[in-house]
Design an enzyme around this catalytic site. Structure first.
Site, PDB file in Angstrom:
ATOM      1  N   ALA A 236      17.091  -4.807   2.428  1.00 15.40           N
ATOM      2  CA  ALA A 236      16.309  -5.077   1.218  1.00 15.40           C
ATOM      3  C   ALA A 236      15.319  -6.201   1.500  1.00 15.40           C
ATOM      4  CB  ALA A 236      17.243  -5.461   0.076  1.00 15.40           C
ATOM      5  N   LYS A 237      14.386  -6.342   0.589  1.00 13.60           N
ATOM      6  CA  LYS A 237      13.331  -7.355   0.753  1.00 13.60           C
ATOM      7  C   LYS A 237      13.910  -8.761   0.944  1.00 13.60           C
ATOM      8  CE  LYS A 237      10.185  -4.332   0.167  1.00 13.60           C
ATOM      9  NZ  LYS A 237      10.021  -3.767  -1.182  1.00 13.60           N
TER      10      LYS A 237
END
Ligand code: GLU
Length: 304
Positions: A236-237
């Site tokens: 994920a970011k």
């Protein structure tokens, strides 16, 4: 005649390395099997301004190309409405007034799949429907499914069977549901090969079933492993420098990021998409997720 493969990102933000890797795989599967490759922006919801343009620019920057035009789902609402109309005319839909919470709280239907819609609104009488409409509840439109399971064949997973419930076709806010839009668009774009992350494998039998109801061809599927962070969770970011822009800010080039992706597929020191395409063998693809530590990425010695 062969059709097309595709990549269909949702423009909710920048693509991360796992997304770029899936796009690269879709591109490789398509061109290596004599297909073309198309792009579709799935911008029916969760849209962040400018994200689609950045995603397309990032895909081009790592060397991917595709056959124009890029299709934008937000510009195709009448096609989805026509498909829903067709199912409706065949008696295959019903209005559902349940809230998300009600669906979560309801017991799963007997013999139904886990987490499946229990069919609360399936057989409402006209009076019951009128009562709910009068209460002002926005109705979703659901499919009246005649099966509870459906089987598909996947290039990597073999025969795969999973639940089909009375899935939503049109949401309470009037937008077409993802499962409906994807089926309509894949057929309209002559997509006969769907390569995407294996998180979408469980929805695939529903999509294939919907395609058969709409008398559309079911594409060939290949659901590929996802990228994970060092803790084994889906990348994920927040995991650090995981987008192309993040990597460029650290001084890396798009070509170096491409080399990292090729390496993750088992092709070390390959520097161009053309070179990778010439070597690519789908059957040699790693079947495990790609685990990476974004903070310890790219060793300078492996740079082209
Ligand atoms: N738009 C979906 C996503 O970004 C992918 C849908 C698909 O590939 O069928 O997760």
């Amino acid at each position: 005649m062969k059709g097309y493969g595709r990549f269909a990102p949702s423009p909710s933000g920048d693509l991360h390395l796992g997304n770029l890797r899936t796009a690269l795989l879709a591109w490789l599967f398509a061109w290596s099997t004599g297909r073309g490759f198309r792009m579709r922006v799935e911008d029916l919801d969760r849209v962040k301004a400018g994200a689609a343009e950045r995603q397309l620019a990032d895909l081009a920057a790592i060397g991917l190309d595709w056959d124009p035009p890029v299709v934008w789902q937000s510009q195709r609402l009448e096609r989805y409405a026509a498909a829903i109309e067709r199912l409706d005319a065949a008696g295959l839909t019903y209005e559902c007034f349940c809230t998300r919470r009600e669906i979560q709280q309801a017991a799963t239907a007997p013999h139904g799949p886990m987490g499946a819609y229990p069919g609360t609104c399936r057989d409402l009488t006209a009076a019951e429907r009128a009562e709910r409409q009068a209460a002002g509840r926005p109705a979703a439109l659901r499919l009246r499914a005649a099966v509870t399971e459906f089987e598909i064949t996947d290039e990597l997973h073999g025969s795969y069977r999973s639940a089909v419930d009375d899935l939503v076709l049109r949401r309470g806010d009037g937008l077409p549901a993802y499962n409906l839009a994807v089926v309509v668009d894949d057929a309209a774009q002559d997509i006969d090969q769907v390569v995407r992350g294996d998180d979408l494998l469980p929805s695939t039998p529903r999509q294939a079933y919907l395609a058969t109801l709409l008398e559309l061809p079911v594409p060939q599927y290949a659901h590929v492993p996802l990228a994970l962070n060092a803790a084994g969770q889906r990348l994920a970011k927040r995991d650090g420098a995981v987008t192309l822009h993040d990597r460029i800010a650290l001084g890396e080039t798009p070509a170096q990021v491409f080399t990292l992706l090729a390496d993750s597929l088992g092709y070390p020191a390959v520097t161009t998409p053309a070179d990778l395409l010439a070597r690519f063998r789908p059957e040699k693809l790693p079947r495990e997720p790609w685990t990476l530590d974004p903070n310890g990425l790219l060793q300078p010695s492996s740079y082209p």
